[in-house]
Design a protein around this motif. Sequence first.
Motif, PDB file in Angstrom:
ATOM      1  N   ILE A  23       0.849  -1.430  -0.124  1.00  0.00           N
ATOM      2  CA  ILE A  23      -0.319   0.042  -0.114  1.00  0.00           C
ATOM      3  C   ILE A  23       1.069   0.956   0.055  1.00  0.00           C
ATOM      4  O   ILE A  23       0.235   2.420  -0.574  1.00  0.00           O
ATOM      5  CB  ILE A  23      -1.162   0.080   0.926  1.00  0.00           C
ATOM      6  N   LEU A  24       1.795   1.613   1.051  1.00  0.00           N
ATOM      7  CA  LEU A  24       3.175   2.807   0.809  1.00  0.00           C
ATOM      8  C   LEU A  24       3.734   2.313  -0.628  1.00  0.00           C
ATOM      9  O   LEU A  24       3.586   3.992  -0.493  1.00  0.00           O
ATOM     10  CB  LEU A  24       3.664   2.685   1.802  1.00  0.00           C
ATOM     11  N   THR A  41       2.016   1.640  -3.416  1.00  0.00           N
ATOM     12  CA  THR A  41       0.943   1.935  -4.399  1.00  0.00           C
ATOM     13  C   THR A  41       1.118   3.489  -4.029  1.00  0.00           C
ATOM     14  O   THR A  41       0.767   3.896  -4.971  1.00  0.00           O
ATOM     15  CB  THR A  41       0.452   1.633  -3.894  1.00  0.00           C
ATOM     16  N   ILE A  42       0.702   4.399  -2.766  1.00  0.00           N
ATOM     17  CA  ILE A  42       0.458   5.240  -2.937  1.00  0.00           C
ATOM     18  C   ILE A  42       2.067   6.146  -3.954  1.00  0.00           C
ATOM     19  O   ILE A  42       1.364   7.844  -3.730  1.00  0.00           O
ATOM     20  CB  ILE A  42       0.832   5.904  -1.005  1.00  0.00           C
ATOM     21  N   VAL A  43       3.370   6.192  -2.624  1.00  0.00           N
ATOM     22  CA  VAL A  43       3.807   6.449  -4.057  1.00  0.00           C
ATOM     23  C   VAL A  43       4.104   6.509  -5.137  1.00  0.00           C
ATOM     24  O   VAL A  43       4.543   7.492  -5.685  1.00  0.00           O
ATOM     25  CB  VAL A  43       5.931   6.471  -3.274  1.00  0.00           C
ATOM     26  N   VAL A  48       1.318   5.947  -7.178  1.00  0.00           N
ATOM     27  CA  VAL A  48       0.441   6.882  -8.024  1.00  0.00           C
ATOM     28  C   VAL A  48       0.753   8.197  -7.562  1.00  0.00           C
ATOM     29  O   VAL A  48       0.699   9.814  -8.849  1.00  0.00           O
ATOM     30  CB  VAL A  48      -0.669   6.588  -7.236  1.00  0.00           C
ATOM     31  N   ILE A  49       1.345   8.783  -6.727  1.00  0.00           N
ATOM     32  CA  ILE A  49       1.907  10.191  -6.381  1.00  0.00           C
ATOM     33  C   ILE A  49       3.472  10.402  -7.424  1.00  0.00           C
ATOM     34  O   ILE A  49       3.254  11.769  -8.570  1.00  0.00           O
ATOM     35  CB  ILE A  49       2.501  10.948  -5.342  1.00  0.00           C
TER      36      ILE A  49
END
Length: 124
Positions: free
Chosen positions: A73-74, A76-78, A80-81
């Motif tokens: 999840i972490l 993925t967030i990075v 996407v950013i």
Amino acid sequence: MAARPGGVTLVAVIVWIQGLLTLIGGIIALIGAFAPGVVGGAFLAVAIISIIIGIITIAVGFGLLRGSNGARILTTIVLVISLATAIFSMFTTNSFWSQVVSALLAVIGLILLYTQRANEYFRE
């Protein structure tokens, strides 16, 4: 536990490299913060933050290898950013093609983290 897919291993290695480069950059900035003539307040803070982010990034890479969904999840967030930043930068900077490459790498990373085999790996 399901066997770790090669794509997950590849993303983890890329995350490690990114973390190591961030850590090294932070260490170099930390050394530079104490150079003669450098006003070190903000420079020192950036160096310390870079070191912390580098260490966390390396830890997330290990989490990916262990099948940690939180690490996925972490990451993925990075990614996407990173993708959003690359798309924005394509039209606001003179580095269109390098931003296209950055965007493609982010998309590839996202795909590799969410293949059927990767989903099975992170589910267990």
